[in-house]
Write a protein that holds these residues in place. Sequence first.
Motif, PDB file in Angstrom:
ATOM      1  N   ASP A  20     -41.325  -8.163  12.699  1.00  0.00           N
ATOM      2  CA  ASP A  20     -41.468  -9.492  12.092  1.00  0.00           C
ATOM      3  C   ASP A  20     -42.788  -9.609  11.327  1.00  0.00           C
ATOM      4  O   ASP A  20     -42.873 -10.283  10.297  1.00  0.00           O
ATOM      5  N   CYS A  21     -43.828  -8.948  11.838  1.00  0.00           N
ATOM      6  CA  CYS A  21     -45.137  -9.004  11.177  1.00  0.00           C
ATOM      7  C   CYS A  21     -45.046  -8.437   9.764  1.00  0.00           C
ATOM      8  O   CYS A  21     -45.650  -8.965   8.826  1.00  0.00           O
ATOM      9  N   ARG A  39     -48.540  -4.982   4.194  1.00  0.00           N
ATOM     10  CA  ARG A  39     -49.845  -4.324   4.310  1.00  0.00           C
ATOM     11  C   ARG A  39     -50.190  -4.030   5.761  1.00  0.00           C
ATOM     12  O   ARG A  39     -51.211  -3.435   6.053  1.00  0.00           O
ATOM     13  N   ILE A  40     -49.349  -4.489   6.663  1.00  0.00           N
ATOM     14  CA  ILE A  40     -49.476  -4.091   8.063  1.00  0.00           C
ATOM     15  C   ILE A  40     -48.237  -3.266   8.367  1.00  0.00           C
ATOM     16  O   ILE A  40     -47.130  -3.617   7.941  1.00  0.00           O
ATOM     17  N   ARG A  41     -48.440  -2.139   9.022  1.00  0.00           N
ATOM     18  CA  ARG A  41     -47.303  -1.252   9.279  1.00  0.00           C
ATOM     19  C   ARG A  41     -47.313  -0.855  10.745  1.00  0.00           C
ATOM     20  O   ARG A  41     -48.274  -0.265  11.219  1.00  0.00           O
ATOM     21  N   VAL A  42     -46.235  -1.234  11.432  1.00  0.00           N
ATOM     22  CA  VAL A  42     -46.079  -0.844  12.824  1.00  0.00           C
ATOM     23  C   VAL A  42     -45.008   0.230  12.864  1.00  0.00           C
ATOM     24  O   VAL A  42     -43.975   0.094  12.215  1.00  0.00           O
ATOM     25  N   CYS A 125     -49.040 -12.426   9.666  1.00  0.00           N
ATOM     26  CA  CYS A 125     -48.433 -11.545  10.670  1.00  0.00           C
ATOM     27  C   CYS A 125     -48.657 -12.083  12.083  1.00  0.00           C
ATOM     28  O   CYS A 125     -47.770 -12.026  12.930  1.00  0.00           O
ATOM     29  N   VAL A 126     -49.856 -12.596  12.336  1.00  0.00           N
ATOM     30  CA  VAL A 126     -50.185 -13.089  13.678  1.00  0.00           C
ATOM     31  C   VAL A 126     -49.306 -14.292  14.024  1.00  0.00           C
ATOM     32  O   VAL A 126     -48.801 -14.422  15.142  1.00  0.00           O
TER      33      VAL A 126
END
Lengths: 460, 412
Positions: A20-21, A39-42, A125-126
């Motif tokens: 989801d982030c 830009r955030i990658r999990v 994202c948070v």
Amino acid sequence: MATCFPTLQFHPERCDGCGDCMTACAQAKSGTDNRAQSRIRVMPAANGAGPELVLCRQCADPICVANCPSGALIKNTETGVIDWAGSKCVNCLLCTAGCSYAGIVYEAEVGHVTKCDTCDGDPACVKVCSKGALEYRTEARIFNEYADKEDLFCRGLAACHGCNSELLIRHTMRKVGPDSVVAAPPGCIPGMGTVGYNGQTGAKVPIFHSLLTNTATMLAGVKMQYNRVGRNVTAIALAGDGGTSDAGFQSVSGAAERNDPILFICVDNEGYMNTGMQSSGVTPYGSWTSTTPVGGAMKGKPTEAKNLPVIMTMHNCSYVATASTAYLEDYYDKLKKAIEVSKTGMAYLHVYAPCPTGWRFPSSMTTEVCRMQVRTNFIALWEYDPANGLHFTHPVERPEPVKNYLKLIGKYKHLSEEQVAHIQRTVDDKIGYLRQLTQVKAGIADPKHSSEPLYRQTPQ
Amino acid sequence: MQSKYLIVGSSHAALEAAAAIRMADTSGGLTLLTRDTHLPYSPTILPYVVSGRSQLDNVTLRDAGCLRDNAIDFVSGAEVASVDPAQSTVRLASGETWQYERLLIATGAAPSLPKIAGLADVPFHVLRSLDDAVGLRKAMQQANSALVLGAGLIGMHAAENMAKAGIKVTVVELQPFALSSYFDPKASAIIERTFTAHGVRMLMGRTLASVARAGERIAAKLDDETAIDTDLLLICTGVKPNIGFLKSSGIETDAGILVDDRMRSNVANIWAAGDVAQARGFWGGHVVNGILPNAVEQGRIAGADMANDAGVQPFPGAVPLNTYSFFGQQAISVGRSSGPDSEVVEAGSDGSYRHIVLKEGRLIGISTINDFVDAGIMWQLILRRTDLSAVKQAFIANPQLTGRQLMSQHWR
């Protein structure tokens, strides 16, 4: 110019990889649902284990910035974010050579490098992370606000290695400020030299070494005299749990009942730690102390700790709160309220202070032990005032089992499984009881509430 | 004049050293001397100044306010003529002397000119300073044709800029393929094809035999007798470290200034970093590794060591590395393109290309075209000699993803 900055914290143990982030980031930054543009990658780990995070760390000494030949990347000294200026960027990609964690990467869809900008301090994202795996930590503001304020204790206090009481009192008095008078009854805080040593003073404000039994009363009298001569000072007690819960209790109780205008801080290390680790009234069940040893018959303290902060709420004084040095933002919020309240009534802060020397854990682990107290619900962070009742300030939705806390500490090393199970039940009961209190008091401030108040309101 | 820390040069190595010094010593006198007349800038930006993408007044890496805030004295137009270690002084071309306690030589490199008959008699351009870039930009505006000698990064960048400006460009390169210091022949072939498709004439394995004036133009003749008339001649045949002023200083030099892993020269209190330094190569020997990230790293080490920073980390060894954009495409190269006892895995389709070099289960080089990999991560995997045996197939299939996973793991 700020010198300390907020940061995104990732808790891999809470992340289930839902992504989801990434969707939220792609939407916020590129207006699409294409996770490739996040830009955030999990991602799963290379060995298939739990998630790995690829994200700009907003380094303090960033090599991407050093590698930039065009001046397009700048470490922002106000926000701490590494800002990218598209108008200056020449797409040479040398910044990507400076990052060991792929925090800045070439994004083919837009034809230039992209990186996390923390959404100007409100990361998308948070907000969408329902697992609590992403947190935006803002404690840096404390440092920025207080680093330049004068430390009102002298250097060289002789606290034990890893003692968080010293951290606590230095923080506290920075916030309280120089217009103050400190009472410090026998305990670790005077023991480390705050009341003076070798004919020298230990504090830069008036400080007196009260008796164990009369701290709150003396302090209230001192405050009354200052009021009489027209000086506005904060009268503050820095007491241990012995000086508060046992020998000191009658004077604390009396001051609370009279709602004397003082700020009383109990630094609770669960016993008489500076005189040889004897048990006190707030020492938890099962603890080894020198007066509750582990032997054939006794297996640590056989009785429960009394819940002193809850008892203090029963006095109906103006403000009561619990705090932990692992949650300094929470503590500072409460301290600010307590200082204000103490101008007219009694404020009581109960700060938990794990003791490496007396509890037997490595001095490097103090803050981790503080943190685990909260994460396991061994202690709860809450505040109370007569108008609004009691409410949690840091509710723990998914508490860890209390054994994760107990195993960090030597004084619980001997515990049997039955004893651990008993402590877990006590912890659960205590939280349940506090939850009930949040319900009981909720309606009292409401004048329309028809039922009799449970507690007397202090006449103003 | 005197300064506790004296730095000769004002580009990446010099600026990073100054920053590292200020981390450890906030007040010790710190002076940058540069023969350039502009505020600090990067030689890497020059092709973009030529193309007009970067504005001349917008390429400064540290403005006057920033230098002042960090208590850095910036002295431009100051060319160092000699160094006297016995007296701890440097002498400028103007005759002025500067006393130092610690000296960093970060003078970079200057264009290296090949021997070409008639070169002294014709106007030609090089591209190493901001003034060169301004001169070339101006010359381009009047030129219809251009000859670029040297297919290195600077030459290729310039050729692209001129082709985009509508100039008929010929690139002549002595090596059998372009960008041979960074890429393997197959990768170079893709790059060359792209240039050819954009109208650039690529003549590889050739060199310039002679040049002569032909009215307003230049008549060039190649070693195979091919004759080329051109309006503009740009020479980009590499650079050589600026060490001429060190003669008789006692500072040991080879191709550049020989330094140890803390960037110390053989002479006490003198360090060197960046394109002028010849430091340990990651795979042995001592090499001049004239790339920007290398200058940054060496500058940091030198500055930290000069200021007695206890946290100084020794130089891990030079690894060739480059990122290169051409006609909207990306080429990335880290490490070696081949090596003894190594295994090469190649893949590619539709204009993308990947070339991975592994040795004993560890990465020693990777280059890609239009297949983005994180250069910083690849660099770290090489430097850390990360064992990839357990993830070898995954890495070969997707070096970007596997690299990110591994480095995230290292972080924790």
